[in-house]
Structure formats: C-alpha cells, structure tokens
Design an enzyme around this catalytic site. Structure first.
Site, short mmCIF file in Angstrom:
data_model
loop_
_atom_site.label_atom_id
_atom_site.label_comp_id
_atom_site.label_asym_id
_atom_site.label_seq_id
_atom_site.Cartn_x
_atom_site.Cartn_y
_atom_site.Cartn_z
CG ASP A 151 13.44 -105.04 -58.29
OD1 ASP A 151 14.13 -105.89 -58.90
OD2 ASP A 151 12.79 -104.15 -58.85
CG HIS A 180 11.52 -104.20 -62.41
ND1 HIS A 180 11.92 -104.91 -61.30
CD2 HIS A 180 11.19 -105.12 -63.35
CE1 HIS A 180 11.84 -106.21 -61.56
NE2 HIS A 180 11.41 -106.37 -62.80
#
Length: 334
Positions: A151, A180
């Site tokens: 990310d 996540h």
C-alpha cells in the site's frame, strides 16, 4: 548470520520474493518451503552468485521443520491468489487454514523468529498467527508483522505519477495506516513527503485514495483471471524484510508502516487507540523497528478532517476482520 525463510516459496509471490532475498547481502541462508516444486526453485536460485546458501523442502519427512530450523526471519506469502470478483474476504476460508498450520510449525520450531505475514486477508491472518502463538505460549507481539508495504509502495508511485515525475517515486513516502484491504487502507496524503499540487481538487484526491485502496483490483482485472499482484507484492515484501534485517543488524531509526499488535508498544498502542477512538488489538501505523522487533508505535498525529473520516470508516471493518481471525482459532469446531 541471518537465516531467512519463505513459506509458500514456489508461488507467484514466493518465487520472486525468494529471488530478491537471495540477492540480498544481509541474508546468508535461505530456507524455502511449499507443497510443490520447492527443490527446483531452490536449485535454480542456488546457482546465483550471492553468498546465501539455499535449501528447499516439501511437506514429507518433516520438510516444514527442516526449513524452519534456525530461522531468524520467516516471510509467509503462502495461500491462494485472488481471482476476478473475489474479495480478500473470500480468500479467508482457504488461506486461514494454511496460515494456521504454518504458524503452528513456526511456534514449535522457530518461536523466536520475526514473522512477516503477507498471506491475505492480512487483517485476519495476522490475528490467526497471534492466537496460534498464544496457544503455544510463545507469542511476542514485537516480532509479528502484517506486511502492508505494498500500500505504501503504491501510494508513493501514484503520487509520483500525479506529480508527473516517476523518478521521484523512490524518495516519496506516504504513511498508509489502518489495515490492508479496501476501506481499511488509509493513505495519509497530508503527511506525504512530497505535497500534492495546490490545484489538486477534492475529487482528484478521492480518486487517488480509491486507487491506493483498490490498487489490487486494478492488477487482478489487468491479468484477466490469470492472477493477482505478485511481482509488486514480492518487491514490497522484500523491502519490508530488508528493513527488519537492517534493524536486527543494529541500524537505528528505521520507521515504516506495519500492521501490528498494539501491545508491542503499550504506551504507543494506547495513544493510538485514543486517536482512532476504538479499542482495537491490531492496527497499521508507523512503527520503529529495532533489534527486538517493534520498539515504538508512532501516533497518527495531526491529520485532516477527510482522513479522520477515512479512519472512522476503516474501524468497523477492522473490528470484524480481527474477530474473524481470532474466532477461527478460538471458536470450537463443529
């Protein structure tokens, strides 16, 4: 000297991750494990002219135990990949059992190793590992990490694209907090090392946030049913593993986002809970890594109203994801 282990080493993430770790000068021994093809992957990698000695094992003849013996750092990319239309949650039923069994192997063979979990859904698989370790009396919250680095890597790349200069991508840092998957991924663009243009509209910002949150879908769609984000995930996993290895070697001041148990730093964890207004067990925030693992959990600090809204949207999802992982181990099986 560090022995690194990859569990799920013959897969789409495992192979490129193993290659990157073999090429890392900090790794002197590399143990590879999977249910198929691992000896071949190990033989292939062993011909590369770097110091790490490579061994690959399959399940028969205590293969998992042999792989994990003497491990200092264990990276877990094992599991099935995401297919089109599949959420990370859909993966849970298959991957939860895989992660539980591997965690049991680590708990009994390499309980002091640093454990880096890549297997999705990370928001739930990290709690699974924690619960298995607790059952075996070896849980150390400082040494368990959910790898959310992809990310961060995506956020850096996409911000560089907005700025029109991809050469800046390696030096751009954007803290990404929460979890996540989807809405639990919260990029703190206000804290980016390279500010977005003043002309950047709120609509453009929302599109950028959405792209960071759902970047995995972009890859799944582009691969047209043939897989998910494997190469970028391997890169991100190797980046995070390198930071852990550097910290273990004594380098100071290594700070990076990771999904951790908030008791890893009780003071920092409590401060973070107050900021987010929820009593969560796990959360991804900037953590400082030292020789023992997590040495400090950093607060979010001053964030924008928009980012506060994103955090509020992330919390209920995270609560459900964490409960799902914990219950998978704790709940009596029918």
């Amino acid at each position: 000297m560090p022995k690194a282990v990859v569990l799920g080493a013959a897969g789409g993430i495992g192979q490129p991750l193993a290659l990157l770790l073999k090429s890392n000068p900090l790794v002197t021994e590399l143990g590879l494990y999977d249910i198929v093809n691992t000896p071949g992957v190990a033989a292939d990698l062993s011909h590369i002219s770097t110091p790490a000695k490579v061994e690959g094992y399959l399940p028969p003849n205590d293969g998992l135990k042999k792989t994990l013996t003497g491990a200092d750092i264990v990276v877990i990319p094992a599991g099935v990949p995401r297919k089109p239309g599949m959420t990370r949650d859909d993966l849970f039923k298959i991957n939860a059992g895989i992660v539980r069994d591997l965690a049991t192997g680590i708990a009994t063979t390499a309980p002091k190793a640093f454990v880096l979990v890549i297997s999705n859904p990370v928001n739930s698989t990290v709690p699974i590992v924690a619960e298995v370790f607790k059952k075996h009396g070896v849980f150390d919250p400082k040494k368990l990490f959910g790898v959310t680095t992809l990310d961060v890597v995506r956020a850096s790349t996409f911000v560089a694209e907005v700025l029109g200069d991809l050469s800046k991508a390696p030096e751009i840092t954007v803290p990404v907090v929460g979890g996540h998957s989807g809405v639990t991924i919260v990029p703190l663009l206000s804290k980016a090392s390279h500010p977005l243009p003043s002309s950047f509209s709120s609509d453009e910002r929302d599109k950028l946030v959405n792209r960071i949150q759902f970047g995995g879908d972009e890859v799944v769609k582009a691969k047209d049913g043939a897989g998910s984000a494997t190469l970028s995930m391997a890169y991100a996993g190797a980046e995070f593993a390198t930071k852990v290895l550097r910290a273990v070697a004594g380098e100071k001041g290594i700070v990076t986002p990771s999904y951790v148990h908030l008791t890893a730093d009780p003071a920092g964890g409590d401060a973070l809970k107050k900021e987010i207004g929820a009593d969560l067990e796990f959360f991804s925030s900037n953590v400082e890594i030292g020789p023992e693992g997590v040495s400090k959990i950093h607060p979010l600090g001053k964030i924008t109203e928009h980012e506060q809204t994103l955090i509020k949207a992330a919390v209920p999802e995270l609560v459900g994801n964490i409960e799902k992982g914990v219950n998978f181990i704790k709940a009596p099986k029918l």
